[in-house]
Design an enzyme around this catalytic site. Sequence first.
Site, PDB file in Angstrom:
ATOM      1  N   TYR A 205     -14.904  12.539   3.073  1.00 23.90           N
ATOM      2  CA  TYR A 205     -15.929  11.482   3.087  1.00 23.90           C
ATOM      3  C   TYR A 205     -17.103  11.836   4.002  1.00 23.90           C
ATOM      4  O   TYR A 205     -17.620  10.985   4.715  1.00 23.90           O
ATOM      5  CB  TYR A 205     -15.315  10.143   3.519  1.00 23.90           C
ATOM      6  CG  TYR A 205     -14.611   9.455   2.377  1.00 23.90           C
ATOM      7  CD1 TYR A 205     -15.348   8.839   1.378  1.00 23.90           C
ATOM      8  CD2 TYR A 205     -13.229   9.449   2.289  1.00 23.90           C
ATOM      9  CE1 TYR A 205     -14.715   8.228   0.317  1.00 23.90           C
ATOM     10  CE2 TYR A 205     -12.578   8.846   1.212  1.00 23.90           C
ATOM     11  CZ  TYR A 205     -13.338   8.232   0.238  1.00 23.90           C
ATOM     12  OH  TYR A 205     -12.725   7.634  -0.820  1.00 23.90           O
TER      13      TYR A 205
ATOM     14  N   TYR B 103     -10.283  -0.804  -3.499  1.00 27.93           N
ATOM     15  CA  TYR B 103      -9.964   0.555  -3.056  1.00 27.93           C
ATOM     16  C   TYR B 103      -8.479   0.614  -2.708  1.00 27.93           C
ATOM     17  O   TYR B 103      -7.987  -0.165  -1.886  1.00 27.93           O
ATOM     18  CB  TYR B 103     -10.808   0.952  -1.831  1.00 27.93           C
ATOM     19  CG  TYR B 103     -10.520   2.359  -1.378  1.00 27.93           C
ATOM     20  CD1 TYR B 103     -11.013   3.450  -2.086  1.00 27.93           C
ATOM     21  CD2 TYR B 103      -9.719   2.616  -0.265  1.00 27.93           C
ATOM     22  CE1 TYR B 103     -10.724   4.755  -1.696  1.00 27.93           C
ATOM     23  CE2 TYR B 103      -9.433   3.911   0.142  1.00 27.93           C
ATOM     24  CZ  TYR B 103      -9.939   4.976  -0.576  1.00 27.93           C
ATOM     25  OH  TYR B 103      -9.647   6.262  -0.189  1.00 27.93           O
TER      26      TYR B 103
ATOM     27  N   ASP C 173      -1.711  -4.743  -1.489  1.00 21.23           N
ATOM     28  CA  ASP C 173      -1.961  -3.499  -0.758  1.00 21.23           C
ATOM     29  C   ASP C 173      -2.349  -3.872   0.672  1.00 21.23           C
ATOM     30  O   ASP C 173      -3.497  -4.208   0.957  1.00 21.23           O
ATOM     31  CB  ASP C 173      -3.080  -2.730  -1.475  1.00 21.23           C
ATOM     32  CG  ASP C 173      -3.461  -1.454  -0.741  1.00 21.23           C
ATOM     33  OD1 ASP C 173      -3.033  -1.283   0.413  1.00 21.23           O
ATOM     34  OD2 ASP C 173      -4.204  -0.644  -1.323  1.00 21.23           O
TER      35      ASP C 173
ATOM     36  N   LYS D 287      -0.993   3.403   7.121  1.00 15.25           N
ATOM     37  CA  LYS D 287      -1.854   3.413   8.307  1.00 15.25           C
ATOM     38  C   LYS D 287      -1.103   3.022   9.588  1.00 15.25           C
ATOM     39  O   LYS D 287      -0.446   3.830  10.198  1.00 15.25           O
ATOM     40  CB  LYS D 287      -3.064   2.518   8.083  1.00 15.25           C
ATOM     41  CG  LYS D 287      -3.995   3.059   6.975  1.00 15.25           C
ATOM     42  CD  LYS D 287      -5.337   2.379   7.003  1.00 15.25           C
ATOM     43  CE  LYS D 287      -6.196   2.755   5.816  1.00 15.25           C
ATOM     44  NZ  LYS D 287      -7.132   3.826   6.068  1.00 15.25           N
TER      45      LYS D 287
HETATM   46  C1  LIG Z   1      -6.498  -0.911   1.074  1.00 14.38           C
HETATM   47  C2  LIG Z   1      -6.244   0.571   1.120  1.00 14.38           C
HETATM   48  N1  LIG Z   1      -5.308   1.101   0.315  1.00 14.38           N
HETATM   49  C3  LIG Z   1      -5.037   2.408   0.331  1.00 14.38           C
HETATM   50  C4  LIG Z   1      -5.710   3.267   1.163  1.00 14.38           C
HETATM   51  C5  LIG Z   1      -5.417   4.738   1.142  1.00 14.38           C
HETATM   52  O1  LIG Z   1      -4.706   5.121   2.278  1.00 14.38           O
HETATM   53  P1  LIG Z   1      -4.692   6.658   2.679  1.00 14.38           P
HETATM   54  O2  LIG Z   1      -6.052   7.005   3.141  1.00 14.38           O
HETATM   55  O3  LIG Z   1      -3.662   6.744   3.770  1.00 14.38           O
HETATM   56  O4  LIG Z   1      -4.294   7.423   1.461  1.00 14.38           O
HETATM   57  C6  LIG Z   1      -6.683   2.754   2.020  1.00 14.38           C
HETATM   58  C7  LIG Z   1      -7.443   3.641   2.912  1.00 14.38           C
HETATM   59  O5  LIG Z   1      -8.415   3.287   3.538  1.00 14.38           O
HETATM   60  C8  LIG Z   1      -6.976   1.370   1.991  1.00 14.38           C
HETATM   61  O6  LIG Z   1      -7.926   0.823   2.751  1.00 14.38           O
END
Ligand SMILES: Cc1ncc(COP(=O)(O)O)c(C=O)c1O
Length: 437
Positions: free
Chosen positions: A20, A149, A255, A284
């Site tokens: 990014y 996302y 999510d 995370k």
């Molecule tokens: C809501 C959400 N789901 C999934 C992800 C993807 O996680 P990763 O970067 O650990 O693959 C993110 C990453 O920012 C996210 O904000």
Amino acid sequence: MTIDTDQYMQMDRQGIWHPYTRHSAAQAGDFPIITKGEGVYLFDAEGNKYLDAISSWWACNLGHSHPRLVEAIIRQARELQHSILGNLSHPRAIELAEELVGLFPDPRHVLFASDGASAAEAALKIAIQYWHNLGHGERNRFASLEDAYHGDTLGAVSVGYLEGFHLPFKPLLFPAYRGESPYCGRCKHGKEPASCSQECFDSMLAVFDEHADELAAVILEPLCQGAAGMRIYPPEYLRLLDKLCKEKDVLLIVDEIAVGFGRTGKMFAFQHAGIDPDIICLGKSLSGGYLPISATVVKDKIFETFGDQPEDRTFYHGHTFSGNPIASAAALETLRIYERERIVEQAEQKGRLLKDQMAPLSDLPHVVDVRCLGMIGAAELDDEPRWPQQIRERLLGEGILVRPLGNVVYLMPPLITSGDILNRTVEAFCNAVEVCR
Ligand SMILES: Cc1ncc(COP(=O)(O)O)c(C=O)c1O
């Protein structure tokens, strides 16, 4: 640790493909090389100190180098650094699964992975195979939100398409039905929170009216569409969706990768709505952001359809490092710290300070919207591309690390940030927003 910054910057330009990050920024090489983390601060090779106001991509809720976490990691590394979960098990994964399941009301199983995208990807595949297991292969579509996302693997991108990020991959993505983004900051229906009747939900209703029989699941980021620009929306939307999913027998996947573990002032964001989703994606801050681990937590009514008698319905899906023992040990210690230090309660209280202190920003003519939820505070600016970058640079000069999302600048500091430091950070942030124009 001392390094020769110029030499490392040159090596960086030659070797690292930064995620990014535009090539022009990487080539300019003007970003700090971080050599140390302590508490809420990161330190660069030159000794400069930065408040990690984005919790290192929304993961380090407990800050950096927490002694208990460091100790847990070292202890586990001495004992067992890796062993797989395919036809084997190990104590840390067993304990972690038990703790995670205990956070939710009814029996569940946990599938581990290493990153958020993989947790979301697994959730999608589980939903598809669940319906296949039940003899309903026609249930093979998803509904999701516009501008969602869920990570950068192709399945996650298919349900989480952001044009600016993912356009080249469009031909490869599977189609998903979209509900309008509940974008309260720029409500398409001209409503204010007081007059809102969730008009944006109508498009999701229409998707269900037309396509419920094809839907395996709905997936969404509960209460905050993070990457879209910290778009915060009310719990009522989730309640309506949960009800609709139940009526139409469609699985609900939340999510929680970005907002789980106290970020919104509750352990999980969906709890603001009092719902009970079928599948929950975690990542995370599951390990306090210390080591890569993620989890897909699945209700047993789904898990139980994956038996191998009389037919083999095994879920043939996994990763080499699924549930790695050191990462699991970090996650277990994280949960203990959450309990001992009352992290979620702290986040809830400090979140109120953040909100109060940011509120006056909404009076500024170039601020379109101010939105806060728990320890997330965001300001959406008029569409002037230079301002977010100016704010970033100004704050960096003041020792505060932020990373705007388009025209949205936001604070998402570690949940352990003290009231005093939070106060000073928000003050600096508000000043930077005020003078950028
Ligand atoms: C809501 C959400 N789901 C999934 C992800 C993807 O996680 P990763 O970067 O650990 O693959 C993110 C990453 O920012 C996210 O904000």
